[in-house]
Every structure is written in C-alpha cells, then in structure tokens.
Design a protein around this motif. Structure first.
Motif, PDB file in Angstrom:
ATOM      1  N   ALA A  67       0.855  -1.187   0.000  1.00 12.45           N
ATOM      2  CA  ALA A  67       0.000   0.000   0.000  1.00 12.45           C
ATOM      3  C   ALA A  67       0.891   1.237   0.000  1.00 12.45           C
ATOM      4  O   ALA A  67       1.828   1.337   0.806  1.00 12.45           O
ATOM      5  CB  ALA A  67      -0.915   0.004   1.225  1.00 12.45           C
ATOM      6  N   LEU A  68       0.605   2.153  -0.880  1.00 17.80           N
ATOM      7  CA  LEU A  68       1.367   3.384  -0.985  1.00 17.80           C
ATOM      8  C   LEU A  68       1.060   4.280   0.209  1.00 17.80           C
ATOM      9  O   LEU A  68      -0.102   4.576   0.495  1.00 17.80           O
ATOM     10  CB  LEU A  68       1.003   4.111  -2.284  1.00 17.80           C
ATOM     11  N   LEU A  69       2.104   4.679   0.925  1.00 23.10           N
ATOM     12  CA  LEU A  69       1.933   5.561   2.075  1.00 23.10           C
ATOM     13  C   LEU A  69       2.118   7.019   1.675  1.00 23.10           C
ATOM     14  O   LEU A  69       1.319   7.884   2.031  1.00 23.10           O
ATOM     15  CB  LEU A  69       2.916   5.190   3.185  1.00 23.10           C
ATOM     16  N   GLU A  70       3.209   7.306   0.956  1.00 29.95           N
ATOM     17  CA  GLU A  70       3.501   8.661   0.508  1.00 29.95           C
ATOM     18  C   GLU A  70       4.451   8.580  -0.672  1.00 29.95           C
ATOM     19  O   GLU A  70       5.079   7.555  -0.912  1.00 29.95           O
ATOM     20  CB  GLU A  70       4.108   9.493   1.634  1.00 29.95           C
ATOM     21  N   TYR A  71       4.572   9.678  -1.410  1.00 28.37           N
ATOM     22  CA  TYR A  71       5.428   9.699  -2.594  1.00 28.37           C
ATOM     23  C   TYR A  71       5.889  11.129  -2.860  1.00 28.37           C
ATOM     24  O   TYR A  71       5.318  12.096  -2.340  1.00 28.37           O
ATOM     25  CB  TYR A  71       4.680   9.139  -3.810  1.00 28.37           C
ATOM     26  N   VAL A  72       6.935  11.232  -3.660  1.00 26.02           N
ATOM     27  CA  VAL A  72       7.497  12.530  -4.013  1.00 26.02           C
ATOM     28  C   VAL A  72       8.150  12.405  -5.391  1.00 26.02           C
ATOM     29  O   VAL A  72       8.693  11.354  -5.731  1.00 26.02           O
ATOM     30  CB  VAL A  72       8.508  13.014  -2.952  1.00 26.02           C
ATOM     31  N   THR A  73       8.102  13.473  -6.158  1.00 26.61           N
ATOM     32  CA  THR A  73       8.830  13.518  -7.422  1.00 26.61           C
ATOM     33  C   THR A  73      10.215  14.085  -7.147  1.00 26.61           C
ATOM     34  O   THR A  73      10.348  15.165  -6.566  1.00 26.61           O
ATOM     35  CB  THR A  73       8.098  14.383  -8.468  1.00 26.61           C
ATOM     36  N   LEU A  74      11.231  13.341  -7.550  1.00 26.62           N
ATOM     37  CA  LEU A  74      12.624  13.744  -7.355  1.00 26.62           C
ATOM     38  C   LEU A  74      13.131  14.380  -8.653  1.00 26.62           C
ATOM     39  O   LEU A  74      13.051  13.763  -9.712  1.00 26.62           O
ATOM     40  CB  LEU A  74      13.472  12.526  -7.001  1.00 26.62           C
ATOM     41  N   HIS A  75      13.644  15.576  -8.544  1.00 29.27           N
ATOM     42  CA  HIS A  75      14.119  16.285  -9.729  1.00 29.27           C
ATOM     43  C   HIS A  75      15.628  16.203  -9.900  1.00 29.27           C
ATOM     44  O   HIS A  75      16.183  16.797 -10.821  1.00 29.27           O
ATOM     45  CB  HIS A  75      13.641  17.740  -9.688  1.00 29.27           C
ATOM     46  N   VAL A  76      16.301  15.475  -9.004  1.00 33.75           N
ATOM     47  CA  VAL A  76      17.727  15.186  -9.127  1.00 33.75           C
ATOM     48  C   VAL A  76      17.908  13.695  -8.868  1.00 33.75           C
ATOM     49  O   VAL A  76      17.182  13.107  -8.071  1.00 33.75           O
ATOM     50  CB  VAL A  76      18.589  16.008  -8.134  1.00 33.75           C
ATOM     51  N   ASP A  90       7.124   5.509  -0.276  1.00 34.60           N
ATOM     52  CA  ASP A  90       7.157   4.537   0.809  1.00 34.60           C
ATOM     53  C   ASP A  90       5.953   3.621   0.630  1.00 34.60           C
ATOM     54  O   ASP A  90       4.813   4.102   0.535  1.00 34.60           O
ATOM     55  CB  ASP A  90       7.075   5.228   2.172  1.00 34.60           C
ATOM     56  N   ILE A  91       6.229   2.318   0.581  1.00 31.72           N
ATOM     57  CA  ILE A  91       5.179   1.327   0.366  1.00 31.72           C
ATOM     58  C   ILE A  91       5.212   0.329   1.519  1.00 31.72           C
ATOM     59  O   ILE A  91       6.265  -0.244   1.822  1.00 31.72           O
ATOM     60  CB  ILE A  91       5.378   0.580  -0.981  1.00 31.72           C
ATOM     61  N   ARG A  92       4.070   0.127   2.180  1.00 36.28           N
ATOM     62  CA  ARG A  92       3.973  -0.886   3.236  1.00 36.28           C
ATOM     63  C   ARG A  92       3.838  -2.236   2.553  1.00 36.28           C
ATOM     64  O   ARG A  92       2.839  -2.514   1.893  1.00 36.28           O
ATOM     65  CB  ARG A  92       2.782  -0.637   4.149  1.00 36.28           C
ATOM     66  N   ILE A  93       4.871  -3.093   2.715  1.00 38.82           N
ATOM     67  CA  ILE A  93       4.876  -4.390   2.040  1.00 38.82           C
ATOM     68  C   ILE A  93       4.486  -5.533   2.971  1.00 38.82           C
ATOM     69  O   ILE A  93       4.272  -6.655   2.512  1.00 38.82           O
ATOM     70  CB  ILE A  93       6.233  -4.667   1.365  1.00 38.82           C
ATOM     71  N   ALA A  94       4.409  -5.254   4.263  1.00 38.62           N
ATOM     72  CA  ALA A  94       3.955  -6.234   5.270  1.00 38.62           C
ATOM     73  C   ALA A  94       3.664  -5.447   6.539  1.00 38.62           C
ATOM     74  O   ALA A  94       4.021  -4.270   6.652  1.00 38.62           O
ATOM     75  CB  ALA A  94       5.014  -7.302   5.525  1.00 38.62           C
ATOM     76  N   ASP A  95       3.021  -6.091   7.493  1.00 44.82           N
ATOM     77  CA  ASP A  95       2.738  -5.440   8.770  1.00 44.82           C
ATOM     78  C   ASP A  95       4.038  -4.936   9.385  1.00 44.82           C
ATOM     79  O   ASP A  95       4.981  -5.703   9.568  1.00 44.82           O
ATOM     80  CB  ASP A  95       2.043  -6.431   9.703  1.00 44.82           C
ATOM     81  N   LEU A 111      -1.417   8.742  -8.626  1.00 43.83           N
ATOM     82  CA  LEU A 111      -1.133   8.123  -7.324  1.00 43.83           C
ATOM     83  C   LEU A 111      -1.989   8.717  -6.221  1.00 43.83           C
ATOM     84  O   LEU A 111      -2.282   9.911  -6.219  1.00 43.83           O
ATOM     85  CB  LEU A 111       0.349   8.302  -6.974  1.00 43.83           C
ATOM     86  N   ARG A 112      -2.347   7.870  -5.249  1.00 46.61           N
ATOM     87  CA  ARG A 112      -3.105   8.283  -4.074  1.00 46.61           C
ATOM     88  C   ARG A 112      -2.585   7.512  -2.872  1.00 46.61           C
ATOM     89  O   ARG A 112      -2.395   6.290  -2.963  1.00 46.61           O
ATOM     90  CB  ARG A 112      -4.603   7.983  -4.216  1.00 46.61           C
ATOM     91  N   PRO A 113      -2.361   8.166  -1.741  1.00 43.62           N
ATOM     92  CA  PRO A 113      -1.985   7.423  -0.536  1.00 43.62           C
ATOM     93  C   PRO A 113      -3.039   6.352  -0.237  1.00 43.62           C
ATOM     94  O   PRO A 113      -4.238   6.580  -0.375  1.00 43.62           O
ATOM     95  CB  PRO A 113      -1.954   8.497   0.555  1.00 43.62           C
ATOM     96  N   GLY A 114      -2.559   5.180   0.127  1.00 46.61           N
ATOM     97  CA  GLY A 114      -3.443   4.057   0.428  1.00 46.61           C
ATOM     98  C   GLY A 114      -3.711   3.145  -0.753  1.00 46.61           C
ATOM     99  O   GLY A 114      -4.237   2.037  -0.563  1.00 46.61           O
ATOM    100  N   MET A 115      -3.360   3.579  -1.964  1.00 50.78           N
ATOM    101  CA  MET A 115      -3.663   2.731  -3.125  1.00 50.78           C
ATOM    102  C   MET A 115      -2.778   1.493  -3.151  1.00 50.78           C
ATOM    103  O   MET A 115      -1.657   1.495  -2.640  1.00 50.78           O
ATOM    104  CB  MET A 115      -3.568   3.515  -4.433  1.00 50.78           C
ATOM    105  N   ALA A 116      -3.307   0.425  -3.728  1.00 46.65           N
ATOM    106  CA  ALA A 116      -2.584  -0.839  -3.840  1.00 46.65           C
ATOM    107  C   ALA A 116      -1.484  -0.722  -4.887  1.00 46.65           C
ATOM    108  O   ALA A 116      -1.696  -0.175  -5.970  1.00 46.65           O
ATOM    109  CB  ALA A 116      -3.544  -1.960  -4.213  1.00 46.65           C
ATOM    110  N   MET A 117      -0.295  -1.228  -4.523  1.00 47.31           N
ATOM    111  CA  MET A 117       0.858  -1.207  -5.415  1.00 47.31           C
ATOM    112  C   MET A 117       1.359  -2.627  -5.611  1.00 47.31           C
ATOM    113  O   MET A 117       1.103  -3.511  -4.792  1.00 47.31           O
ATOM    114  CB  MET A 117       1.977  -0.349  -4.815  1.00 47.31           C
TER     115      MET A 117
END
Length: 143
Positions: A67-76, A90-95, A111-117
């Motif tokens: 589950a996607l927790l948060e994300y950012v676009t990196l320009h470098v 950051d993706i939660r891959i297990a408890d 992208l949306r926080p909480g979405m399945a990845m």
C-alpha cells in the motif's frame, strides 16, 4: 512483445526474486522462530520485532504487493543511473515493514496514498539484470 525476464538476474537478490508469472516480484522475508514476526530483508541478523537472532530462521517469499503511504517527485538523481525526474515512495509491504521504492508511472497525478501497489521487474539497460519498480495494482496507470 514482452521481454523474457526469466534468464535475467535480480539487481538485489537478497531483497526479491522473480515471481512465477515472470513479471511481478516476490519479496524475501525471514520469519522469527521466537515471535513469528516477519523481518525484511531476509538477511537481517536480528528480528525487527523481538531482537532474537535469525541465523536459523526460515526464509519466506511473499508476493510483492503493498500500500502506498507517501510519494514525491525527485528532480535530481539519488543514485548513479537514476533518471530525473523520478517518483519515489514509501510502500507498506507487510505489517510493520515499509520499503522505499521507485514508482514507475508517467505522472504522479495517478497516485493516491493508500492505493494498492505491485512490485514488478524492470530490465536495466546494462543487460542481464532486472530491478524492482512499483506500479499501481491496476496496471492501466503504469508506464
């Protein structure tokens, strides 16, 4: 035509392996014999839950879903060969297990926080090696 990844090696074999479908990835965990908690990656020396040594623990492969927790676009670029801009998250891959990863979408607006990845294998230009990329579980949003 889809590239055959089965003859390729993972860039980080202690973290993941190619799943049976030949495209997605399985993550390699270790299960603590004392508390039964999962730790990642599988080569950690001690349990991340209770601290017990894991030298005799059993390795467990689990589907690379999360589950996607948060994300950012990196320009470098954060690492050699990493294109800019790139999207990392950051993706939660297990408890209680969160993994940082590169997200392979054309635009972060999908992208949306909480979405399945889902973790998938992406061939590297160097040839013979694949790396881990995360895509939305509904692959229509992926590149």
């Amino acid at each position: 035509m889809t590239q055959d990844l089965t003859a390729m090696r993972p860039r980080h074999p202690s973290l993941y392996r190619l799943a049976s479908d030949g495209r997605s990835l399985d993550f390699l965990f270790v299960q603590c014999p004392h508390c039964k908690g999962l730790s990642f990656p599988a080569n950690v020396p001690g349990c991340s839950h209770c601290g017990a040594p894991l030298d005799k623990a059993e390795q467990v492969a689990l589907a690379g879903d999360g589950a996607l927790l948060e994300y950012v676009t990196l320009h470098v670029p954060l690492a050699p060969g990493m294109p800019a801009p790139s999207i990392a998250g950051d993706i939660r891959i297990a408890d209680q297990v969160v993994e940082e990863g590169v997200i392979a979408v054309a635009d972060e607006s999908v992208l949306r926080p909480g979405m399945a990845m889902k973790a998938v294998a992406m061939p590297l230009d160097s040839g013979g090696i694949f790396d881990c990329r995360f895509v939305p579980a509904n692959a229509e949003a992926a590149q």
